[in-house]
Design a protein around this motif. Structure first.
Motif, mmCIF file in Angstrom:
data_model
loop_
_atom_site.group_PDB
_atom_site.id
_atom_site.type_symbol
_atom_site.label_atom_id
_atom_site.label_comp_id
_atom_site.label_asym_id
_atom_site.label_seq_id
_atom_site.Cartn_x
_atom_site.Cartn_y
_atom_site.Cartn_z
ATOM 1 N N GLY A 36 0.781 -1.236 0.000
ATOM 2 C CA GLY A 36 0.000 0.000 0.000
ATOM 3 C C GLY A 36 0.808 1.278 0.000
ATOM 4 N N VAL A 37 1.905 1.311 -0.702
ATOM 5 C CA VAL A 37 2.780 2.482 -0.694
ATOM 6 C C VAL A 37 2.195 3.602 -1.555
ATOM 7 C CG1 VAL A 37 5.085 3.347 -1.278
ATOM 8 C CG2 VAL A 37 4.829 1.083 -0.278
ATOM 9 N N GLU A 38 2.257 4.816 -1.019
ATOM 10 C CA GLU A 38 1.855 6.026 -1.739
ATOM 11 C C GLU A 38 3.022 7.005 -1.720
ATOM 12 O OE1 GLU A 38 -2.878 6.115 -0.654
ATOM 13 O OE2 GLU A 38 -1.498 7.218 0.634
ATOM 14 N N ALA A 39 3.115 7.820 -2.769
ATOM 15 C CA ALA A 39 4.184 8.821 -2.874
ATOM 16 C C ALA A 39 3.615 10.204 -2.596
ATOM 17 C CB ALA A 39 4.799 8.775 -4.266
ATOM 18 N N TYR A 40 4.344 10.986 -1.843
ATOM 19 C CA TYR A 40 3.984 12.370 -1.551
ATOM 20 C C TYR A 40 5.160 13.252 -1.961
ATOM 21 C CZ TYR A 40 -0.019 10.753 1.101
ATOM 22 O OH TYR A 40 -1.212 10.175 1.454
ATOM 23 N N ILE A 41 4.895 14.215 -2.832
ATOM 24 C CA ILE A 41 5.942 15.119 -3.307
ATOM 25 C C ILE A 41 6.073 16.277 -2.332
ATOM 26 C CG2 ILE A 41 6.693 16.632 -5.173
ATOM 27 C CD1 ILE A 41 4.884 14.939 -7.038
ATOM 28 N N GLU A 42 7.299 16.480 -1.847
ATOM 29 C CA GLU A 42 7.585 17.601 -0.964
ATOM 30 C C GLU A 42 8.329 18.667 -1.766
ATOM 31 O OE1 GLU A 42 8.111 15.556 3.326
ATOM 32 O OE2 GLU A 42 9.747 15.200 1.918
ATOM 33 N N PRO A 43 7.888 19.918 -1.692
ATOM 34 C CA PRO A 43 8.479 20.964 -2.527
ATOM 35 C C PRO A 43 9.900 21.325 -2.122
ATOM 36 C CG PRO A 43 6.981 21.933 -0.950
ATOM 37 C CD PRO A 43 6.855 20.433 -0.802
ATOM 38 N N ARG A 44 10.595 21.899 -3.058
ATOM 39 C CA ARG A 44 11.945 22.418 -2.811
ATOM 40 C C ARG A 44 11.852 23.570 -1.827
ATOM 41 N NH1 ARG A 44 15.974 24.885 -7.411
ATOM 42 N NH2 ARG A 44 17.656 25.338 -5.963
ATOM 43 N N ARG A 73 6.739 12.384 -10.091
ATOM 44 C CA ARG A 73 5.542 11.842 -10.753
ATOM 45 C C ARG A 73 5.900 10.705 -11.708
ATOM 46 N NH1 ARG A 73 4.527 17.282 -10.617
ATOM 47 N NH2 ARG A 73 2.839 17.834 -9.216
ATOM 48 N N ARG A 74 6.972 10.877 -12.479
ATOM 49 C CA ARG A 74 7.411 9.805 -13.383
ATOM 50 C C ARG A 74 7.765 8.548 -12.599
ATOM 51 N NH1 ARG A 74 10.172 14.038 -15.847
ATOM 52 N NH2 ARG A 74 12.089 13.399 -14.817
ATOM 53 N N PHE A 75 8.482 8.718 -11.490
ATOM 54 C CA PHE A 75 8.860 7.592 -10.650
ATOM 55 C C PHE A 75 7.611 6.859 -10.150
ATOM 56 C CE2 PHE A 75 9.456 5.955 -6.347
ATOM 57 C CZ PHE A 75 10.475 5.051 -6.553
ATOM 58 N N ALA A 76 6.649 7.593 -9.625
ATOM 59 C CA ALA A 76 5.429 6.980 -9.084
ATOM 60 C C ALA A 76 4.628 6.284 -10.175
ATOM 61 C CB ALA A 76 4.580 8.026 -8.385
ATOM 62 N N HIS A 77 4.505 6.910 -11.333
ATOM 63 C CA HIS A 77 3.749 6.295 -12.429
ATOM 64 C C HIS A 77 4.455 5.040 -12.938
ATOM 65 C CE1 HIS A 77 0.660 9.286 -12.545
ATOM 66 N NE2 HIS A 77 1.536 10.261 -12.707
ATOM 67 N N ARG A 78 5.773 5.067 -12.993
ATOM 68 C CA ARG A 78 6.532 3.904 -13.454
ATOM 69 C C ARG A 78 6.319 2.704 -12.527
ATOM 70 N NH1 ARG A 78 11.746 2.353 -12.410
ATOM 71 N NH2 ARG A 78 12.256 4.326 -11.431
ATOM 72 N N TYR A 84 0.799 12.137 -4.654
ATOM 73 C CA TYR A 84 0.080 13.300 -4.161
ATOM 74 C C TYR A 84 1.067 14.439 -3.905
ATOM 75 C CZ TYR A 84 -3.210 9.571 -3.058
ATOM 76 O OH TYR A 84 -4.023 8.480 -3.134
ATOM 77 N N ASP A 85 0.542 15.650 -3.888
ATOM 78 C CA ASP A 85 1.326 16.828 -3.514
ATOM 79 C C ASP A 85 1.070 17.086 -2.040
ATOM 80 O OD1 ASP A 85 2.313 19.418 -3.013
ATOM 81 O OD2 ASP A 85 1.939 20.017 -5.083
#
Length: 109
Positions: A36-44, A73-78, A84-85
């Motif tokens: 159940g892993v989800e990715a969250y993008i943290e801003p610079r 996003r590319r990593f998560a889609h791959r 999510y942001d």
């Protein structure tokens, strides 16, 4: 006199160091070995470059630097995981619960 001139920013993150292959390998391994892993993008920020935090269904998490939001996003889609942001969604409660469990019982982790 220059009272209202803008000063140069000091201590800011240098422009886009490429992602280390070891970082990507670590993230991929985390996805393969957790459910159940989800990715969250943290801003610079001024201190860190863009990072992605991966959070498993039990709240366990890991964070690594990536090549910007599009790279995350590319990593998560791959890997076919949701992305999510974090500025829009925030961190999930299960991550906070996991951190609390680790704080209370560090001998278990």
């Amino acid at each position: 006199m220059g009272l209202f001139r803008r000063r140069k920013q000091t201590g800011a993150v240098s422009g886009g160091r490429p992602t280390d292959r070891a970082d990507l390998d670590h993230l991929e391994n985390f996805v393969r070995t957790r459910r159940g892993v989800e990715a969250y993008i943290e801003p610079r920020t001024t201190v860190t470059e863009t990072t992605v935090i991966l959070i498993a269904d039990d709240g366990e998490w890991t964070r690594r630097r990536v090549d910007g939001p599009e790279g995350a996003r590319r990593f998560a889609h791959r890997l076919a995981i949701p992305v999510y942001d974090v500025r829009l969604m925030g961190y999930p409660q299960r991550m906070r619960d996991y951190n609390e469990r680790r704080k209370r019982r560090p001998d278990l982790f």
